[in-house]
Design a protein around this motif. Sequence first.
Motif, mmCIF file in Angstrom:
data_model
loop_
_atom_site.group_PDB
_atom_site.id
_atom_site.type_symbol
_atom_site.label_atom_id
_atom_site.label_comp_id
_atom_site.label_asym_id
_atom_site.label_seq_id
_atom_site.Cartn_x
_atom_site.Cartn_y
_atom_site.Cartn_z
ATOM 1 N N ALA A 184 -6.834 -30.445 32.658
ATOM 2 C CA ALA A 184 -6.166 -31.722 32.395
ATOM 3 C C ALA A 184 -5.333 -31.670 31.121
ATOM 4 O O ALA A 184 -4.218 -32.201 31.067
ATOM 5 C CB ALA A 184 -7.196 -32.844 32.300
ATOM 6 N N VAL A 185 -5.859 -30.998 30.072
ATOM 7 C CA VAL A 185 -5.143 -30.986 28.805
ATOM 8 C C VAL A 185 -3.926 -30.064 28.859
ATOM 9 O O VAL A 185 -2.964 -30.245 28.103
ATOM 10 C CB VAL A 185 -6.093 -30.591 27.644
ATOM 11 N N LEU A 186 -3.941 -29.080 29.765
ATOM 12 C CA LEU A 186 -2.805 -28.170 29.871
ATOM 13 C C LEU A 186 -1.655 -28.768 30.687
ATOM 14 O O LEU A 186 -0.512 -28.319 30.576
ATOM 15 C CB LEU A 186 -3.246 -26.848 30.520
ATOM 16 N N ASN A 187 -1.981 -29.741 31.494
ATOM 17 C CA ASN A 187 -0.946 -30.382 32.302
ATOM 18 C C ASN A 187 -0.177 -31.408 31.468
ATOM 19 O O ASN A 187 -0.741 -32.110 30.635
ATOM 20 C CB ASN A 187 -1.576 -31.083 33.514
ATOM 21 N N ASN A 188 1.099 -31.447 31.678
ATOM 22 C CA ASN A 188 1.944 -32.459 31.044
ATOM 23 C C ASN A 188 1.909 -32.372 29.517
ATOM 24 O O ASN A 188 1.703 -33.360 28.810
ATOM 25 C CB ASN A 188 1.510 -33.871 31.498
ATOM 26 N N THR A 189 2.072 -31.143 28.994
ATOM 27 C CA THR A 189 2.156 -30.956 27.543
ATOM 28 C C THR A 189 3.370 -30.091 27.214
ATOM 29 O O THR A 189 3.814 -29.276 28.031
ATOM 30 C CB THR A 189 0.872 -30.296 26.987
ATOM 31 N N ASP A 190 3.921 -30.274 26.038
ATOM 32 C CA ASP A 190 5.078 -29.484 25.619
ATOM 33 C C ASP A 190 4.658 -28.200 24.901
ATOM 34 O O ASP A 190 5.180 -27.122 25.178
ATOM 35 C CB ASP A 190 5.974 -30.307 24.682
ATOM 36 N N TYR A 191 3.697 -28.338 23.963
ATOM 37 C CA TYR A 191 3.308 -27.193 23.146
ATOM 38 C C TYR A 191 1.779 -27.092 23.075
ATOM 39 O O TYR A 191 1.081 -28.103 23.002
ATOM 40 C CB TYR A 191 3.877 -27.316 21.733
ATOM 41 N N ILE A 192 1.318 -25.856 23.071
ATOM 42 C CA ILE A 192 -0.109 -25.573 22.925
ATOM 43 C C ILE A 192 -0.353 -24.985 21.540
ATOM 44 O O ILE A 192 0.311 -24.023 21.145
ATOM 45 C CB ILE A 192 -0.587 -24.578 24.006
ATOM 46 N N PHE A 193 -1.298 -25.578 20.817
ATOM 47 C CA PHE A 193 -1.747 -25.038 19.535
ATOM 48 C C PHE A 193 -3.164 -24.510 19.732
ATOM 49 O O PHE A 193 -4.079 -25.269 20.052
ATOM 50 C CB PHE A 193 -1.772 -26.128 18.452
ATOM 51 N N LEU A 194 -3.333 -23.203 19.561
ATOM 52 C CA LEU A 194 -4.666 -22.610 19.603
ATOM 53 C C LEU A 194 -5.282 -22.734 18.222
ATOM 54 O O LEU A 194 -4.806 -22.134 17.259
ATOM 55 C CB LEU A 194 -4.571 -21.150 20.038
ATOM 56 N N CYS A 195 -6.340 -23.536 18.127
ATOM 57 C CA CYS A 195 -6.918 -23.889 16.824
ATOM 58 C C CYS A 195 -8.255 -23.214 16.544
ATOM 59 O O CYS A 195 -8.624 -23.035 15.383
ATOM 60 C CB CYS A 195 -7.094 -25.409 16.739
#
Length: 571
Positions: free
Chosen positions: A414-425
Motif C-alpha cells: 500500500a505504501v509503495l503505491n501512489n508515491t513519488d519518492y521512496i526514502f529508505l530510512c
Amino acid sequence: MKDWNVEKIGVVGPGIVGMPMAALLANAKIKIGNSSPAKVVVIQRNSKNSGWKVDAINSGKSVIGGIEPGLNDIVEKSVKEGILSASHDFNDIADADVILVSIQTDKKGLEPDYGPMFGGLTSLAEALQNKPAHKKPIIVFESTLAPSSMMTVMKDHFAKFGLIEGKDILLGNSPNRVMPGRLVERVAASDKLIGGLQPETPQMIKEIYSHIVKEGTLFTTNSLTAEIEKTLENAYRDVRIAFSAEIVRYCDDHNIDFFRLRDKINERLSQSDNATTDPNAVPSGGLLIPMIGVGGHCLPKDGILLWWRKIEKEQNTTNSLIVGSRAINDEAPQKSIELAERTFGSLDDKKIALLGAAYRFNSEDTRNSPTLELAKLLIEKGCDVKIHDPFVKPDDQNIMKYGFDSIFTNDFNAVLNNTDYIFLCTSHKYYMDDSEKIIHNKTIKGVFDGCNIYHSDTVSKIEVPYCGIGRGVEEPSDEFTQFVYDSFMACEKGVANEVKSLIEFFNGNYAQTDFNKAKFEDVQHLASTCSTGCEIVNPGQIEKIYSYNGFQSKLVEYAFNAQILPVNETL
C-alpha cells in the motif's frame, strides 16, 4: 554478606533491558543460600500503553517485538516452570533480596528527566516499608544515570522514606549494554560494569550476574565511575558519528566516495569492520556511518547527562565536542532532504514514502527515531508522507506522540503505491529480502538511500534516479585522506581532554570518599570493553586546526579552542 539467601529477584520495568534480564535470571535458576532457585517477579505499572505486558508475560510471551532470537523461548520455559511471573503490585517484591530497576531515563532540555524513574522508585520505596526486618535488599540500577546521581539524587530519594543506604538497603548500578535485535546475546556475551556506593555491593551483584553473563567479563567499580563510563560510551559514539557526518557532507558536496574513504581511514586505524558492505552489521570503526539521523534512547541524551552537573553550574559548553556533536547530528534529517533535492529537485508537495520508522534495523524501537523528524520536516514542505515499518505497531507511543497514526502502515504494498519518492530510512532485513519491489518499481520518480542499505550491484539495477548519503563516485585523494585522518586524531584527543576535565570536576564536587572517586585510567580501560568501540586515547596537546581546501571540522575547532578557553571555565 555472610549467610546471604537469595529467594526472590524483582525486576522493575520489562523493557528492552528488564525483559531479557528477567528472563535470563529466571532461566539461570540461581541458588544462593538455599536449594530452590530464586523466583523472578517482573513489575510493570498498569499504564495505558504498557499495562498489557503483565498478562503477556504471565502467558509465557516476551513483550519485546522485532526479531529477538531466543527470548520468547526462554520466557515461555521460565513461566511454565513457575520461576518467572509478572505483577502490577510493587508489594509483590517487598520481600525481594535483589531488585533491578530498568526504568527509562531521558533528558529534559539540558538536564536529566527522572520523572518516570521517581514514579517507580516511590512505589518501590513505599512497598519496602513492609520488607522483612532481617533483609537488606540490593537495588541495582540498570538504567543510565547522570554522573553523581547515585551519590545524591537516588540515595536521597530513598532516604526520604527512611531507607538509609548501607543500613536498610544497598544501592548499586550496572548500566546495560544491550542492543535491540540481539538482547539475549548481548546480555550473555558483553562485558558488564558493576558499581556501588559501598565496596561490598558490587561484589554481591557480581555473584548474581555471574550466572547470566557467561562469555563477558564482570568489572566491579564504584557508582560514579560506572555512571561516567556509561554516559561516555554513548557520548563518544555520538561524537564519532558527528565527525563522520561532517566528513560525509563534504564528500556529498564534492562527489567523493565516503565509503571508500571510510575503509581507508579505518584500515589505517586498525579499526576495520564489515559495516561498509553489510547494512545489518554494527559499525565499530573509527569513521562510522552517518544516516538520516541519530536515534535510539541513549545517544541523543547521554552526552547531556554526562555534562549535566557542569551545565547546572553554568559552566561553558562552547568548546565541548560532546555537546557540539548533538547540534551536528540533529541537523541530519534536514541535510538528508537537501541532498535528495540536489538529485530529484524540489520535494515540495511531493508524495513521499518513508521506509523504516524504527531507529535501528530489525527492531520495533522508535525512540528518538530520525524517521519521525524527517517526516515532520517533509510535511512542513507540503509533502504527502506515508511511513511504513514491518515491526512497529500502529499504536506505537512515538507514532501516536507525533500524530502520525493516520500516515503509518504495516502494509508494504500500500505504501509503495501512489508515491513519488521512496526514502529508505532503516535497513530492515525485510527491505533487503523484498528489494525487487523497489528496484523494479517504474511508477516512482526516485529512491533515496539514507541507511546504507543498497550497494553498487543493487544500485545499478534501480530503474529510476537514485542518490544516497556518502554515495559519491570520486576516489578520495591521498591529501584528503590524510586531512581526515589528522582531523580524526585531533578529535579523539579533544574527547580525552574533555573527559579528564569532567572527571576532575566530579571528584572535586561530589566524591566524598576515596572509594567513590573516579580515575581517568579506570574510565579509559572500562570504556575499551564496549563491544561497539570506545577506545579513549590519552589526553594531550592539539597542535593545530587542520584544513583542506578551506574545509575544517567544527569538532576539531572545539578541541583546539578548548585549550585556550578550557571547558571548565565559567561563563
